[in-house]
Design a protein around this motif. Structure first.
Motif, PDB file in Angstrom:
ATOM      1  N   MET A 165       0.832  -1.197   0.000  1.00 20.27           N
ATOM      2  CA  MET A 165       0.000   0.000   0.000  1.00 20.27           C
ATOM      3  C   MET A 165       0.869   1.251   0.000  1.00 20.27           C
ATOM      4  SD  MET A 165      -2.795   1.424   2.770  1.00 20.27           S
ATOM      5  CE  MET A 165      -4.048   0.169   2.498  1.00 20.27           C
ATOM      6  N   ILE A 166       1.900   1.256   0.840  1.00 22.93           N
ATOM      7  CA  ILE A 166       2.794   2.416   0.922  1.00 22.93           C
ATOM      8  C   ILE A 166       3.507   2.624  -0.413  1.00 22.93           C
ATOM      9  CG2 ILE A 166       4.790   3.404   2.116  1.00 22.93           C
ATOM     10  CD1 ILE A 166       3.962   1.693   4.570  1.00 22.93           C
ATOM     11  N   LEU A 167       4.035   1.552  -0.968  1.00 28.86           N
ATOM     12  CA  LEU A 167       4.760   1.654  -2.237  1.00 28.86           C
ATOM     13  C   LEU A 167       3.845   2.068  -3.385  1.00 28.86           C
ATOM     14  CD1 LEU A 167       7.087  -1.461  -1.884  1.00 28.86           C
ATOM     15  CD2 LEU A 167       7.753   0.952  -1.728  1.00 28.86           C
ATOM     16  N   ASP A 168       2.601   1.638  -3.359  1.00 27.78           N
ATOM     17  CA  ASP A 168       1.655   2.026  -4.407  1.00 27.78           C
ATOM     18  C   ASP A 168       1.365   3.527  -4.368  1.00 27.78           C
ATOM     19  OD1 ASP A 168       1.459  -0.516  -5.447  1.00 27.78           O
ATOM     20  OD2 ASP A 168      -0.470  -0.977  -4.501  1.00 27.78           O
ATOM     21  N   VAL A 169       1.133   4.059  -3.164  1.00 26.98           N
ATOM     22  CA  VAL A 169       0.811   5.488  -3.045  1.00 26.98           C
ATOM     23  C   VAL A 169       1.990   6.351  -3.486  1.00 26.98           C
ATOM     24  CG1 VAL A 169       0.280   7.346  -1.413  1.00 26.98           C
ATOM     25  CG2 VAL A 169      -0.932   5.156  -1.259  1.00 26.98           C
ATOM     26  N   PHE A 170       3.208   5.898  -3.169  1.00 28.10           N
ATOM     27  CA  PHE A 170       4.401   6.696  -3.466  1.00 28.10           C
ATOM     28  C   PHE A 170       5.185   6.115  -4.652  1.00 28.10           C
ATOM     29  CE2 PHE A 170       3.280   7.492   0.938  1.00 28.10           C
ATOM     30  CZ  PHE A 170       3.366   8.875   1.021  1.00 28.10           C
ATOM     31  N   LYS A 171       4.476   5.514  -5.579  1.00 30.25           N
ATOM     32  CA  LYS A 171       5.130   4.797  -6.686  1.00 30.25           C
ATOM     33  C   LYS A 171       5.920   5.712  -7.612  1.00 30.25           C
ATOM     34  CE  LYS A 171       0.906   4.693  -9.565  1.00 30.25           C
ATOM     35  NZ  LYS A 171       0.041   5.373  -8.567  1.00 30.25           N
ATOM     36  N   ASN A 172       5.583   6.989  -7.662  1.00 24.51           N
ATOM     37  CA  ASN A 172       6.289   7.919  -8.544  1.00 24.51           C
ATOM     38  C   ASN A 172       7.344   8.745  -7.824  1.00 24.51           C
ATOM     39  OD1 ASN A 172       4.751   7.210 -10.880  1.00 24.51           O
ATOM     40  ND2 ASN A 172       3.065   8.470 -10.119  1.00 24.51           N
ATOM     41  N   ASP A 173       7.626   8.385  -6.579  1.00 26.90           N
ATOM     42  CA  ASP A 173       8.535   9.164  -5.755  1.00 26.90           C
ATOM     43  C   ASP A 173       9.868   8.447  -5.556  1.00 26.90           C
ATOM     44  OD1 ASP A 173       6.578  11.258  -5.326  1.00 26.90           O
ATOM     45  OD2 ASP A 173       5.504   9.793  -4.100  1.00 26.90           O
ATOM     46  N   HIS A 174      10.786   9.107  -4.883  1.00 24.18           N
ATOM     47  CA  HIS A 174      12.126   8.572  -4.671  1.00 24.18           C
ATOM     48  C   HIS A 174      12.193   7.833  -3.333  1.00 24.18           C
ATOM     49  CE1 HIS A 174      16.599   9.361  -3.609  1.00 24.18           C
ATOM     50  NE2 HIS A 174      16.472   8.196  -4.212  1.00 24.18           N
ATOM     51  N   ILE A 175      12.419   6.542  -3.385  1.00 28.85           N
ATOM     52  CA  ILE A 175      12.528   5.744  -2.160  1.00 28.85           C
ATOM     53  C   ILE A 175      13.972   5.842  -1.657  1.00 28.85           C
ATOM     54  CG2 ILE A 175      12.208   3.481  -1.108  1.00 28.85           C
ATOM     55  CD1 ILE A 175       9.632   4.715  -2.241  1.00 28.85           C
ATOM     56  N   VAL A 176      14.168   6.620  -0.624  1.00 32.74           N
ATOM     57  CA  VAL A 176      15.499   6.782  -0.039  1.00 32.74           C
ATOM     58  C   VAL A 176      15.856   5.557   0.798  1.00 32.74           C
ATOM     59  CG1 VAL A 176      16.930   8.220   1.480  1.00 32.74           C
ATOM     60  CG2 VAL A 176      15.206   9.289  -0.004  1.00 32.74           C
TER      61      VAL A 176
END
Length: 208
Positions: A165-176
Motif C-alpha cells: 500500500m505504501i509503495l503504491d501510493v508513493f510509486k512515482n517518488d524517490h525511495i530513499v
C-alpha cells in the motif's frame, strides 16, 4: 475511542517511553531533517521533540507540529516541549476525517500510527498531498506480520500495514530507504521485544 486513549495517557505518562523511536534517531543522524515538520499520531511528542532538539544542535531551521487523537497526549507533549525549550504546535486530529492541506510541509513523520486500512490509504494520500515538492515522509509502523509476534501494536490485522500500500501510493517518488523485517523495540510498556516493522524514508517528487 478517544476517551480510551485519553485514559491511557492520563494513567501513564511517557506511555511509549521518553526517547524517540530508534529509526527516527538513525535517520536524523544520517540526514539533516529541517524545515516545517509534522508528526502525525504523535502521542506525547517524543519523536518531533527529538527532531527539534537535533535541528537546534545542528543550527538548522525547524518548525515542529504534532497531531494526535488524544488531547491528553498533546497536553503532555506541550508540557515536555516547554521543559525542553522547544516551540511546538499541537492539534487534536481524527485521521478518519481530517482535511489535508496542499504543499505545506517539508517533512511528515509517522511512528506506529495505526488506523484501519481505509484510513491508512486516506492518510497516505493526504501525507503526499500535504508534503512540498521534494519533501520527505519518514516513519516506522508495524507490518501485518506483527500480529504473530505479540510484542505491541493492534490485535486487529486491519490496523497493521501492508508495504505494498505504501509503495503504491508513493510509486512515482524517490525511495530513499525502505525496509520490511524484524527489529528489537523497547518503547514504554506497550512495545517490548522482537517486532516486524516497515521503515521508510520517501522523497515526494511533484515536478515530473
Amino acid at each position: 475511542m478517544r476517551q480510551e486513549w485519553d485514559k491511557r495517557y492520563s494513567e501513564t505518562q511517557h506511555l511509549y517511553g521518553s526517547d524517540a523511536n530508534i529509526f527516527i534517531q538513525d535517520m536524523s543522524q544520517r540526514y539533516t531533517i529541517s524545515g516545517r515538520t509534522l508528526a502525525i499520531a504523535e502521542g506525547e511528542g517524543r519523536n518531533i521533540l527529538y527532531l527539534a532538539r537535533t535541528a537546534r544542535e545542528k543550527h538548522v531551521p525547524f518548525s515542529a507540529e504534532a497531531w494526535d487523537y488524544s488531547q491528553v497526549a498533546l497536553e503532555n507533549a506541550q508540557l515536555y516541549a516547554n521543559e525542553q525549550g522547544v516551540e511546538l504546535g499541537t492539534r487534536q486530529v481524527d485521521l478518519t476525517r481530517v482535511e489535508w492541506p496542499q504543499d505545506q510541509y517539508d517533512n511528515i513523520i509517522c511512528v506506529f500510527g495505526h488506523v484501519d486500512s481505509a484510513t491508512q490509504l486516506r492518510t497516505l494520500d493526504g501525507v503526499r498531498q500535504a508534503l512540498k515538492n521534494h519533501g520527505y515522509f519518514i516513519g516506522e509502523v508495524y507490518s501485518k506480520a506483527q500480529l504473530a509476534y505479540k510484542t505491541g501494536g493492534p490485535g486487529n490485522p486491519d490496523f497493521l500495514y501492508d508495504p505494498k500500500m505504501i509503495l503504491d501510493v508513493f510509486k512515482n517518488d524517490h525511495i530513499v530507504h525502505f525496509f520490511v523485517g524484524e527489529v528489537e523495540r523497547y518503547e514504554g510498556k506497550l512495545h517490548q521485544g522482537k517486532s516486524h516493522v516497515i521503515q521508510f524514508m520517501i522523497e515526494v517528487i511533484k515536478d515530473q
